[in-house]
Design a protein around this motif. Structure first.
Motif, mmCIF file in Angstrom:
data_model
loop_
_atom_site.group_PDB
_atom_site.id
_atom_site.type_symbol
_atom_site.label_atom_id
_atom_site.label_comp_id
_atom_site.label_asym_id
_atom_site.label_seq_id
_atom_site.Cartn_x
_atom_site.Cartn_y
_atom_site.Cartn_z
ATOM 1 N N THR A 1 52.815 35.987 72.392
ATOM 2 C CA THR A 1 52.757 36.859 71.228
ATOM 3 C C THR A 1 51.588 37.824 71.362
ATOM 4 O O THR A 1 50.646 37.548 72.096
ATOM 5 N N ASP A 2 51.679 38.950 70.648
ATOM 6 C CA ASP A 2 50.541 39.871 70.609
ATOM 7 C C ASP A 2 49.808 39.767 69.278
ATOM 8 O O ASP A 2 48.856 40.482 69.030
ATOM 9 N N THR A 3 50.262 38.830 68.412
ATOM 10 C CA THR A 3 49.675 38.659 67.091
ATOM 11 C C THR A 3 49.260 37.213 66.886
ATOM 12 O O THR A 3 50.057 36.301 67.108
ATOM 13 N N LEU A 4 48.020 36.999 66.465
ATOM 14 C CA LEU A 4 47.581 35.676 66.034
ATOM 15 C C LEU A 4 47.438 35.738 64.520
ATOM 16 O O LEU A 4 46.583 36.461 64.005
ATOM 17 N N ASP A 5 48.287 35.017 63.813
ATOM 18 C CA ASP A 5 48.303 35.032 62.363
ATOM 19 C C ASP A 5 47.954 33.640 61.838
ATOM 20 O O ASP A 5 48.762 32.719 61.928
ATOM 21 N N PHE A 6 46.744 33.516 61.311
ATOM 22 C CA PHE A 6 46.286 32.247 60.748
ATOM 23 C C PHE A 6 46.127 32.358 59.231
ATOM 24 O O PHE A 6 45.346 31.632 58.628
ATOM 25 N N SER A 7 46.869 33.279 58.625
ATOM 26 C CA SER A 7 46.701 33.525 57.193
ATOM 27 C C SER A 7 46.939 32.260 56.370
ATOM 28 O O SER A 7 47.800 31.442 56.704
ATOM 29 N N ARG A 8 46.134 32.126 55.317
ATOM 30 C CA ARG A 8 46.207 30.997 54.380
ATOM 31 C C ARG A 8 46.143 29.653 55.098
ATOM 32 O O ARG A 8 46.845 28.706 54.746
ATOM 33 N N ASN A 9 45.299 29.576 56.104
ATOM 34 C CA ASN A 9 45.162 28.365 56.899
ATOM 35 C C ASN A 9 43.670 28.190 57.165
ATOM 36 O O ASN A 9 43.078 29.009 57.853
ATOM 37 N N TYR A 10 43.065 27.143 56.640
ATOM 38 C CA TYR A 10 41.613 26.997 56.778
ATOM 39 C C TYR A 10 41.221 26.819 58.239
ATOM 40 O O TYR A 10 41.637 25.862 58.900
ATOM 41 N N VAL A 11 40.455 27.781 58.739
ATOM 42 C CA VAL A 11 39.921 27.716 60.096
ATOM 43 C C VAL A 11 38.418 27.442 60.024
ATOM 44 O O VAL A 11 37.897 26.601 60.739
ATOM 45 N N GLY A 12 37.722 28.148 59.136
ATOM 46 C CA GLY A 12 36.283 27.961 58.960
ATOM 47 C C GLY A 12 35.472 28.647 60.044
ATOM 48 O O GLY A 12 36.009 29.080 61.065
ATOM 49 N N ASP A 13 34.171 28.748 59.797
ATOM 50 C CA ASP A 13 33.280 29.458 60.720
ATOM 51 C C ASP A 13 33.275 28.851 62.120
ATOM 52 O O ASP A 13 33.480 29.551 63.111
ATOM 53 N N ARG A 14 33.053 27.547 62.213
ATOM 54 C CA ARG A 14 33.003 26.914 63.545
ATOM 55 C C ARG A 14 34.377 26.881 64.191
ATOM 56 O O ARG A 14 34.506 27.032 65.399
ATOM 57 N N GLY A 15 35.411 26.685 63.388
ATOM 58 C CA GLY A 15 36.768 26.690 63.917
ATOM 59 C C GLY A 15 37.133 28.036 64.520
ATOM 60 O O GLY A 15 37.848 28.113 65.524
ATOM 61 N N LEU A 16 36.619 29.122 63.905
ATOM 62 C CA LEU A 16 36.904 30.448 64.451
ATOM 63 C C LEU A 16 36.292 30.609 65.840
ATOM 64 O O LEU A 16 36.866 31.266 66.696
ATOM 65 N N LEU A 17 35.143 29.978 66.082
ATOM 66 C CA LEU A 17 34.523 30.064 67.416
ATOM 67 C C LEU A 17 35.473 29.522 68.488
ATOM 68 O O LEU A 17 35.575 30.088 69.578
ATOM 69 N N ALA A 18 36.185 28.460 68.170
ATOM 70 C CA ALA A 18 37.160 27.896 69.121
ATOM 71 C C ALA A 18 38.351 28.842 69.294
ATOM 72 O O ALA A 18 38.842 29.031 70.406
ATOM 73 N N VAL A 19 38.808 29.451 68.197
ATOM 74 C CA VAL A 19 39.904 30.415 68.264
ATOM 75 C C VAL A 19 39.492 31.606 69.133
ATOM 76 O O VAL A 19 40.282 32.107 69.943
ATOM 77 N N LEU A 20 38.243 32.042 68.998
ATOM 78 C CA LEU A 20 37.767 33.199 69.762
ATOM 79 C C LEU A 20 37.749 32.929 71.268
ATOM 80 O O LEU A 20 37.904 33.857 72.063
ATOM 81 N N GLU A 21 37.599 31.664 71.657
ATOM 82 C CA GLU A 21 37.700 31.312 73.088
ATOM 83 C C GLU A 21 39.092 31.660 73.616
ATOM 84 O O GLU A 21 39.238 32.099 74.759
ATOM 85 N N ILE A 22 40.105 31.469 72.792
ATOM 86 C CA ILE A 22 41.479 31.788 73.173
ATOM 87 C C ILE A 22 41.688 33.301 73.167
ATOM 88 O O ILE A 22 42.308 33.858 74.074
ATOM 89 N N VAL A 23 41.166 33.962 72.136
ATOM 90 C CA VAL A 23 41.301 35.423 72.031
ATOM 91 C C VAL A 23 40.708 36.091 73.275
ATOM 92 O O VAL A 23 41.322 36.992 73.851
ATOM 93 N N GLN A 24 39.542 35.621 73.719
ATOM 94 C CA GLN A 24 38.897 36.196 74.906
ATOM 95 C C GLN A 24 39.759 36.065 76.151
ATOM 96 O O GLN A 24 39.700 36.891 77.042
ATOM 97 N N ARG A 25 40.581 35.024 76.210
ATOM 98 C CA ARG A 25 41.431 34.775 77.379
ATOM 99 C C ARG A 25 42.826 35.374 77.216
ATOM 100 O O ARG A 25 43.701 35.097 78.040
ATOM 101 N N SER A 26 43.033 36.147 76.158
ATOM 102 C CA SER A 26 44.363 36.683 75.850
ATOM 103 C C SER A 26 44.293 38.187 75.622
ATOM 104 O O SER A 26 44.293 38.651 74.474
#
Length: 172
Positions: free
Chosen positions: A57-82
């Motif tokens: 996909t070209d879209t990461l949609d996590f709307s209305r889903n609690y990710v939180g500050d630290r959780g976003l850091l883990a998501v950003l690891e994926i974004v950097q590789r995508s």
């Protein structure tokens, strides 16, 4: 570096496989473990479990889903590789200013992202200033959602002007 990784992956997996041999899901869960944050099941389900597979996909949609500050850091690891990611939807994710600053650090260098929505998060002036830097340093960002946040009116106007400038420059 990429050639070396490509050669390593073409020889088949060994015990001494480079980091590139981990799946995006493994990278995400390991990053969560390192940050001492529980992996988000919605995020996990979006990520391929096989090494070498990219997000389909070209879209990461996590709307209305609690990710939180630290959780976003883990998501950003994926974004950097995508590099194919063009749109990030992070509405109602429980994000605060620190998470937006981390997002900006990644998005400013990302080759694909052109749309980000951080609406409905408890963010204010610090996040607004970071988003201004993002829009100035990454002219590919032509969509930015930040409604229902604590970002003040003056900053909102500057953000809207910067988005419009980026849009106009993309058309030229």
């Amino acid at each position: 570096e990429k050639m070396r990784q490509a050669k390593a992956s073409s020889k088949g997996a060994t015990n001494k496989a480079p980091k590139a041999s981990k799946s995006l899901r493994e990278i995400y869960t390991e990053t969560c473990d390192n940050l001492k944050v529980r992996p988000n099941s919605v995020v996990e389900s979006m990520l391929p479990a096989k090494p070498g597979h990219v997000l389909n996909t070209d879209t990461l949609d996590f709307s209305r889903n609690y990710v939180g500050d630290r959780g976003l850091l883990a998501v950003l690891e994926i974004v950097q590789r995508s590099p194919q990611i063009t749109k990030l939807v992070l509405t109602e994710n429980g994000l605060r200013n620190a998470a937006i600053k981390a997002l900006v650090t990644v998005a400013v260098k990302h080759p694909g992202i052109c749309s980000i929505d951080v609406s409905d998060n408890y963010i204010s002036e610090g996040a607004g200033k970071a988003l201004e830097v993002l829009l100035k340093e990454n002219p590919r960002i032509v969509e930015l959602g930040f409604s229902n946040t604590k970002i003040d009116v003056d900053c909102r106007l500057r953000l809207k002007d910067l988005v419009a400038l980026n849009e106009a420059n993309m058309r030229d």
